[in-house]
Design a protein around this motif. Structure first.
Motif, short mmCIF file in Angstrom:
data_model
loop_
_atom_site.label_atom_id
_atom_site.label_comp_id
_atom_site.label_asym_id
_atom_site.label_seq_id
_atom_site.Cartn_x
_atom_site.Cartn_y
_atom_site.Cartn_z
N GLY A 118 0.79 -1.24 0.00
CA GLY A 118 0.00 0.00 0.00
C GLY A 118 0.81 1.27 0.00
N GLY A 119 2.10 1.16 -0.23
CA GLY A 119 2.95 2.34 -0.29
C GLY A 119 3.07 3.04 1.05
N GLN A 120 3.56 4.26 1.02
CA GLN A 120 3.76 5.03 2.23
C GLN A 120 2.44 5.31 2.94
OE1 GLN A 120 6.62 5.52 3.59
NE2 GLN A 120 5.83 6.70 5.34
N ALA A 121 1.35 5.36 2.19
CA ALA A 121 0.03 5.60 2.79
C ALA A 121 -0.33 4.50 3.77
CB ALA A 121 -1.03 5.71 1.70
N LEU A 122 -0.03 3.26 3.43
CA LEU A 122 -0.33 2.15 4.34
C LEU A 122 0.62 2.15 5.53
CD1 LEU A 122 -2.06 -0.29 5.01
CD2 LEU A 122 -0.49 -1.70 3.64
N VAL A 123 1.87 2.45 5.30
CA VAL A 123 2.84 2.54 6.41
C VAL A 123 2.39 3.60 7.40
CG1 VAL A 123 5.21 3.14 7.04
CG2 VAL A 123 4.78 1.70 5.04
N GLU A 124 1.97 4.76 6.91
CA GLU A 124 1.52 5.84 7.79
C GLU A 124 0.24 5.46 8.53
OE1 GLU A 124 1.27 9.22 5.25
OE2 GLU A 124 3.46 9.47 5.10
N LEU A 125 -0.64 4.74 7.85
CA LEU A 125 -1.88 4.27 8.51
C LEU A 125 -1.52 3.34 9.67
CD1 LEU A 125 -5.04 2.94 6.67
CD2 LEU A 125 -4.10 1.72 8.62
N ILE A 126 -0.58 2.43 9.44
CA ILE A 126 -0.17 1.50 10.48
C ILE A 126 0.46 2.24 11.66
CG2 ILE A 126 1.49 -0.35 11.02
CD1 ILE A 126 0.95 -1.43 8.17
N ILE A 127 1.30 3.21 11.37
CA ILE A 127 1.93 3.99 12.43
C ILE A 127 0.89 4.71 13.28
CG2 ILE A 127 3.37 6.03 12.90
CD1 ILE A 127 5.07 5.18 10.45
N GLU A 128 -0.05 5.35 12.63
CA GLU A 128 -0.98 6.25 13.32
C GLU A 128 -2.16 5.53 13.97
OE1 GLU A 128 -1.78 9.77 14.96
OE2 GLU A 128 -0.09 9.41 13.59
N HIS A 129 -2.64 4.45 13.37
CA HIS A 129 -3.92 3.90 13.82
C HIS A 129 -3.87 2.49 14.41
CE1 HIS A 129 -6.19 7.31 12.24
NE2 HIS A 129 -5.45 7.23 11.15
N THR A 130 -2.86 1.69 14.08
CA THR A 130 -2.84 0.33 14.64
C THR A 130 -2.36 0.35 16.08
OG1 THR A 130 -0.57 -0.18 13.91
CG2 THR A 130 -2.36 -0.63 12.34
N HIS A 131 -2.65 -0.74 16.79
CA HIS A 131 -2.23 -0.82 18.20
C HIS A 131 -1.59 -2.17 18.46
CE1 HIS A 131 -2.12 0.17 22.44
NE2 HIS A 131 -2.36 -1.11 22.63
N THR A 132 -0.41 -2.13 19.10
CA THR A 132 0.33 -3.35 19.43
C THR A 132 0.66 -3.43 20.91
OG1 THR A 132 1.33 -3.35 17.22
CG2 THR A 132 2.40 -4.70 18.88
N CYS A 133 0.83 -2.32 21.56
CA CYS A 133 1.31 -2.25 22.95
C CYS A 133 0.46 -3.07 23.91
CB CYS A 133 1.34 -0.78 23.40
SG CYS A 133 1.79 -0.54 25.13
N TYR A 134 1.12 -3.95 24.69
CA TYR A 134 0.43 -4.78 25.67
C TYR A 134 -0.17 -3.95 26.81
CZ TYR A 134 2.53 -9.06 23.71
OH TYR A 134 2.91 -10.11 22.90
N MET A 135 0.37 -2.77 27.04
CA MET A 135 -0.11 -1.93 28.13
C MET A 135 -1.30 -1.07 27.72
SD MET A 135 1.78 -2.88 30.56
CE MET A 135 1.34 -1.66 31.79
N GLY A 136 -1.65 -1.11 26.46
CA GLY A 136 -2.79 -0.30 25.99
C GLY A 136 -2.49 1.18 25.93
#
Length: 235
Positions: free
Chosen positions: A182-200
């Motif tokens: 998805g190009g840089q648009a998908l990378v930026e979406l993942i950075i800004e909107h996805t969540h991985t942190c176990y602490m929330g």
């Protein structure tokens, strides 16, 4: 030919990359998540934002996106004494596994996903499990997934395929895969909107996204992003 898929979608980096891969590969794609009493339940809200953003930013994928499903799996939290389901510190256990390991989680996820896929007439189960860059969870291993594929296919008399796009790549390559899809648009979406942190943690913003920066999930994500970014800067 496989044309339909159900993505086990938590709203994290890995499952979002898997969703993008499924949307580029299959004609109809549905998603499923599980509420099992996880401490980082903020991911359940984050995943809805990710779905909205994908539909908005990638209209050619939006037409392939079918229903999103949420399954209540509170019983898993009730039988698990882990740092993902209890307010306890992260540590290594005598078994050699971190106490973030929720016994049976992926096995149960895949079983319920297969039951849902059976009812929805979906051919492929897509999951972001990986044994290259992970915490040692035995239910993320390729042998486990192959055994589950066989058991589910036999037990439901339906030939399921379990697709594991990330099985043999590390987190750096996962970032690169997202960029290729998805190009840089998908990378930026993942950075800004996805969540991985176990602490929330959704307060602290890093170059790789939001998180506490110290839990095992954040450390893996940060290390992978640093390696991916370093690769981009090379001539």
């Amino acid at each position: 030919m496989h044309t339909t898929a159900l993505v086990l979608f938590s709203g994290g980096q890995d499952s979002t990359t898997c969703l993008a891969q499924a949307l580029s590969k299959y004609e109809r794609v549905e998603t499923v998540a599980f509420d099992y009493g996880q401490r980082h339940s903020v991911e359940l809200q984050a995943r809805l934002e990710v779905l909205r953003e994908i539909k908005t930013r990638f209209p050619h994928w939006a037409s392939k996106m079918g229903e999103d499903h949420m399954l209540d799996l509170a019983v898993l939290g009730q039988v698990s004494e882990t740092s993902l389901t209890r307010d306890t510190a992260f540590k290594m256990e005598a078994s050699g596994l971190p106490n973030t390991f929720v016994p049976g989680r992926n096995l149960l996820f895949l079983t319920l996903a297969a039951a849902l896929a059976y009812r929805r007439d979906l051919q492929v189960l897509v999951t972001g499990v990986c044994e290259t860059d992970f915490s040692g969870y035995p239910d993320c291993r390729d042998d486990t997934i192959k055994a589950m594929q066989l058991a589910l296919s036999l037990g439901m008399d339906k030939r399921f395929l379990i697709d594991t796009p990330l099985m043999w790549i590390d987190k750096s390559a996962t970032w690169a895969m997202a960029h290729s899809l998805g190009g840089q648009a998908l990378v930026e979406l993942i950075i800004e909107h996805t969540h991985t942190c176990y602490m929330g943690d959704r307060e602290h913003r890093h170059a790789w996204g939001y998180g506490c920066g110290a839990c095992p999930a954040c450390e893996l994500r940060a290390r992978g992003f640093a390696s991916y970014s370093a690769g981009l800067s090379k001539p």
